[in-house]
Scaffold this motif. Structure first.
Motif, PDB file in Angstrom:
ATOM      1  N   PHE A 164      -6.032  -0.850  -8.200  1.00  0.00           N
ATOM      2  CA  PHE A 164      -5.503   0.071  -7.190  1.00  0.00           C
ATOM      3  C   PHE A 164      -4.584  -0.694  -6.236  1.00  0.00           C
ATOM      4  CE2 PHE A 164      -7.305  -1.008  -3.055  1.00  0.00           C
ATOM      5  CZ  PHE A 164      -8.188  -1.997  -3.430  1.00  0.00           C
ATOM      6  N   GLY A 165      -3.932   0.083  -5.393  1.00  0.00           N
ATOM      7  CA  GLY A 165      -3.193  -0.516  -4.280  1.00  0.00           C
ATOM      8  C   GLY A 165      -1.717  -0.738  -4.576  1.00  0.00           C
ATOM      9  N   TYR A 166      -0.988  -1.027  -3.515  1.00  0.00           N
ATOM     10  CA  TYR A 166       0.449  -1.229  -3.603  1.00  0.00           C
ATOM     11  C   TYR A 166       0.767  -2.722  -3.677  1.00  0.00           C
ATOM     12  CZ  TYR A 166       5.412  -0.613  -2.433  1.00  0.00           C
ATOM     13  OH  TYR A 166       6.780  -0.611  -2.452  1.00  0.00           O
ATOM     14  N   GLY A 167      -0.150  -3.541  -3.152  1.00  0.00           N
ATOM     15  CA  GLY A 167       0.078  -4.989  -3.145  1.00  0.00           C
ATOM     16  C   GLY A 167       1.397  -5.328  -2.490  1.00  0.00           C
ATOM     17  N   ASP A 168       2.199  -6.138  -3.172  1.00  0.00           N
ATOM     18  CA  ASP A 168       3.522  -6.482  -2.654  1.00  0.00           C
ATOM     19  C   ASP A 168       4.588  -5.583  -3.274  1.00  0.00           C
ATOM     20  OD1 ASP A 168       3.376  -7.346  -5.224  1.00  0.00           O
ATOM     21  OD2 ASP A 168       3.868  -9.440  -4.832  1.00  0.00           O
TER      22      ASP A 168
END
Lengths: 307, 529
Positions: A164-168
């Protein structure tokens, strides 16, 4: 060409106005208000004063007029909830949504179109059967479920990608949400391409080309592919709009910071300027993509004239 | 102490907490929390939002005059070192901390507190914290635009403030949530504040990716020596339980709130069972009945509803045991909870008898407004309908979205509704919701009126002796139970999975996801660096 573009741009104005009006009226009549969504214990006088400050005490037609005048200057107004300009809020979310949609579209075109093409070259064969099974499955699978399966497989079991997530904003974060979003259009492109190619293969001009001794490779390249592309391009254009709507589910599942989640939250919080702004941007993007597709028709097939 | 005992009985995961206490906290590392209640944080201006979701990050970024102490089950002073009470219990003189620095390096003073409370009372903004600040004398006048400053707040010197209240209440219960966070007066007024908030908390703002995460880093000038332990806190928005489950199992997050289905799955998984912590939160789930709707005017009908529903069955089978049976309004973790209270038993025969006595031998029909919420919405209503049908009561479902339900409840536009309402942590204010002087839109959603109840509550409000006050509150709670303005369904059992490397989790009964982050630390086995 230029006159075509100008004419098409002018044609979008009534569409945009109709959408703005529809959204405005809808959110004027649905129950719930920004005041009650903010506090379930607000003083009635506070409610009144807040409504006055936000202009919500005005009749709908007056508010609509004010809004349209505001839009004419390119201003979506401030968010009821955060007081931040809606334009800024949307700008923060637009890039992740575009990343997601374009990646999903790239995946679906790169996989779906060749799949449909190969399937059509030998209809009824093993490749065709498998390709169509993939296509039917891809159209039937719920995005939410597919996303979870991909997460489970590629994050939890194989450990290759984050779940999950957008990170960089990098590719490893984008892959799973993009594939989740892209599987359904991929399947559609495979089916559409197959159908288009099969139809064109039996067309008179293809038969004529073959009878004139043109090689099969040239027939496919010059006649089949070009004509099929026009049909595929139409489907791509329509799918862009669909993907924008479907992105909401994927963004929510993968904690992806796009316009979809902004829209959902704004609806729940009765943040009307943010809702209107988000919908308007989505509509404008849809219209822009369709305009681009229309232009591409002419590039692919010069017989199409911008009359 | 009593709170802790109740919490133990309620099945708290104390083994985890005990282990944490036995170890020396490690400095450094990243704490990765999750915000499970929506797709986004509402705002970075915590004064504007009452959602539990937003307070998760706000507990790290901001500080209020008081803070919730989960071990003691009560609010304790945070930004003040001392509270001297005078004026018959109405005047509080706070000696403020002189070592609290905002994240811009400026020291907090009394002016910041006065400015923040005045801001919250801005009557054109509907700040949800106004309900708490309103207890200060003169605050309501500011809200109504009749005064510029709250008259009951006086700066004695830079680090001393006098607060005059309108009621003899414990201000701790009013000033511990992030809704009353103290902002820097100079910065708080700027438009840039909302993009880059500045607080007094143990972590300072680094980044907000809307719809995805908030990143905070250690504030080295935090006033508690040696704290916070961690270098960084990341709060990821993860509304989908199944996605959280994968991320938790994949060790990408340190905390995950569990729903009923996951609660069962985690309990039966040897590898995950030890990660569960749970607490009885101060929320009561119930079906509210409109007294203006004729059958519900009769107490016997309302009691019949309570007898007609097999509540234990619903909690065990449908809610998968992730709730505590309600025995009246005040929840298990309330300081005034009465252990002697027993819930209405499932007795359809008794229900039928009461309905007959009330003049409804054939039952009646009503419209039940509900949201789709899985724990206190449509699934519960669907399970109850056949039970009511068995005694002749027909319920027609009216489904609305949660935001609309809140409006319906406030305006009284319903025959019955199902809801979850805060019933703590202050038992007096929780029960005051049923005082006839409390307006329906405030929190008296059933427009409850009972002169005897009012009298007991008024007495409790005047009682100086805490034991006497508790006794009166228990009496009022028992009266409410008998009057049954609601179907007493359950008290929420909040369940969270916590990775073994995250230590210091507090069993916060006001909201389990709200952690005093400076007390959390991660050991060297954490995969996040």
């Amino acid at each position: 060409m230029l006159s075509f573009l100008i004419r098409r741009l002018l044609q979008t104005i009534p569409t945009v106005l109709a959408v703005v009006l529809l959204v405005f009226v809808l959110f004027s009549i649905v129950p719930g208000s920004i005041v009650t969504s903010m506090s379930d214990d607000s003083d009635p006088q506070v409610e009144l004063r807040m409504k006055q400050q936000l202009g919500l005490d005005q009749p709908v037609h007056v508010r609509f007029g004010t809004y349209i005048a505001q839009l004419a200057t390119g201003d979506f107004g401030p968010s009821f909830r955060t007081r931040e300009p809606v334009t800024t809020m949307i700008a923060k979310r637009a890039w992740p949504t575009l990343q997601l949609i374009f990646a999903a579209m790239a995946f679906s075109v790169v996989i779906g179109v060749p799949l449909g093409f190969i399937a059509a070259l030998k209809p009824g064969g093993i490749v065709d059967t498998i390709a169509m099974m993939v296509a039917v499955s891809g159209l039937s699978i719920a995005k939410f479920w597919l996303g979870l399966v991909l997460m489970y497989l590629f994050a939890l079991k194989l450990g290759w990608l984050p779940s999950f997530g957008y990170g960089d904003g990098g590719l490893k974060y984008l892959l799973l949400p993009a594939v989740t979003l892209g599987v359904s259009p991929m399947a559609l492109f495979a089916r559409t391409t197959r159908a288009a190619v099969l139809e064109i293969m039996t067309a008179d001009f293809v038969r004529t080309a073959r009878s004139k001794g043109m090689s099969e490779t040239r027939v496919v390249k010059w006649h089949v592919m070009r004509n099929a592309l026009v049909i595929i391009l139409t489907t791509v254009g329509l799918q862009f709009g669909g993907l924008m709507g479907q992105a909401v589910v994927v963004e929510k599942l993968f904690s992806w910071p796009g316009i979809g989640s902004l829209l959902v939250d704004s609806v729940l919080q009765r943040d009307i300027p943010a809702v209107q702004g988000s919908i308007l941007v989505v509509v404008l993007a849809f219209l822009a993509i369709n305009l681009l597709i229309d232009v591409l028709y002419g590039v692919i097939d010069p017989r199409i004239r911008y009359a | 102490m009593m709170f802790r005992m109740i919490a133990v009985v309620a099945g708290l995961g104390l083994a985890l907490a005990a282990t944490a206490e036995a170890q020396t906290p490690r400095k450094g590392g990243t704490i990765r929390m999750t915000a499970p209640y929506g797709s986004s944080f509402t705002s970075l201006d915590i004064h504007t939002t009452q959602r539990a979701q937003d307070e998760i990050y706000a507990k790290a970024l901001h500080r209020s005059l008081y803070i919730w102490n989960s071990a003691e089950g009560k609010p304790v002073l945070e930004l003040a070192k001392e509270d001297v009470v005078s004026g018959g219990g109405l005047v509080h003189t706070f000696k403020l901390r002189d070592d609290a620095y905002f994240h811009n390096g400026r020291k907090m003073t009394a002016d910041d507190i006065i400015w923040s409370y005045n801001r919250i009372m801005d009557g054109t903004k509907a700040f949800p914290g106004a309900r708490y600040v309103r207890v200060i004398e003169g605050a309501a006048a500011v809200e109504k635009g009749q005064a510029k400053d709250i008259s009951g707040l006086k700066k004695i010197d830079d680090f001393t403030i006098e607060m005059k209240l309108t009621e003899k209440v414990d201000p701790g219960f009013y000033f511990f949530t992030a809704l009353t966070s103290i902002y820097p007066a100079d910065e708080g007024a700027k438009e840039t504040f909302i993009q880059k908030p500045i607080g007094l908390g143990p972590f300072k703002f680094v980044e907000h990716v809307p719809g995805s995460r908030i990143v905070l880093e250690r504030w080295d000038r935090f006033y508690k020596p040696g704290k916070p332990y961690a270098d960084k806190v990341v709060v990821s928005i993860m509304a989908e339980a199944a996605a959280r489950d994968v991320a938790f199992r994949n060790k990408e997050i340190d905390t995950s709130v569990l729903g009923p289905a996951q609660y069962v799955a985690y309990q039966s998984d040897a590898a995950l069972k030890g990660t569960i912590v749970e607490v009885a939160e101060v929320f009561t789930r119930y079906m509210g009945m409109n007294p203006a709707f004729k059958p519900f005017t009769d107490k016997r009908v309302r009691q019949a509803i309570n007898y007609a529903i097999d509540t234990d069955l619903i909690i065990n089978k449908l809610v998968k045991g992730k709730a505590y049976r309600a025995s009246s309004w005040l929840p298990l973790t309330s300081t005034a909870y009465d252990k002697a209270m027993k819930p209405y038993p499932y007795d359809p025969a008794k229900a039928k008898q009461l309905l007959t006595e009330a003049g409804y031998p054939q039952g009646f029909e009503f419209e039940w407004t509900t949201s789709p919420n899985e724990s206190w919405g449509l699934p519960i209503v669907s399970a109850v309908i056949p039970m009511l049908d068995k005694v002749g009561i027909k319920a027609k479902v009216k489904q609305v979205e949660t935001a609309v339900l809140a409006e319906v409840v406030r305006t009284g536009d319903y025959q019955a509704f199902i809801y979850s309402q805060a019933s703590g942590p202050d038992p007096l204010s929780a029960l005051k919701c049923f005082h006839s002087s409390t307006p329906q839109p405030a929190c008296n959603y059933m427009s409850y009126k009972n002169a005897d109840f009012d009298k007991i509550i008024d007495e409790a409000g005047q009682a100086d002796d805490p034991a006497k006050r508790t006794e009166l509150l228990q009496k009022a709670n028992a009266l409410l139970y008998d009057d049954a303005p609601v179907w007493f369904f359950n008290y929420n059992k909040a369940v969270m999975a916590v990775q073994p490397w995250l230590k210091g989790i507090q069993l916060n009964a006001t909201e389990l996801t709200h952690q005093n982050v400076e007390d959390l630390w991660v050991d060297e086995t954490s995969p996040a660096k």
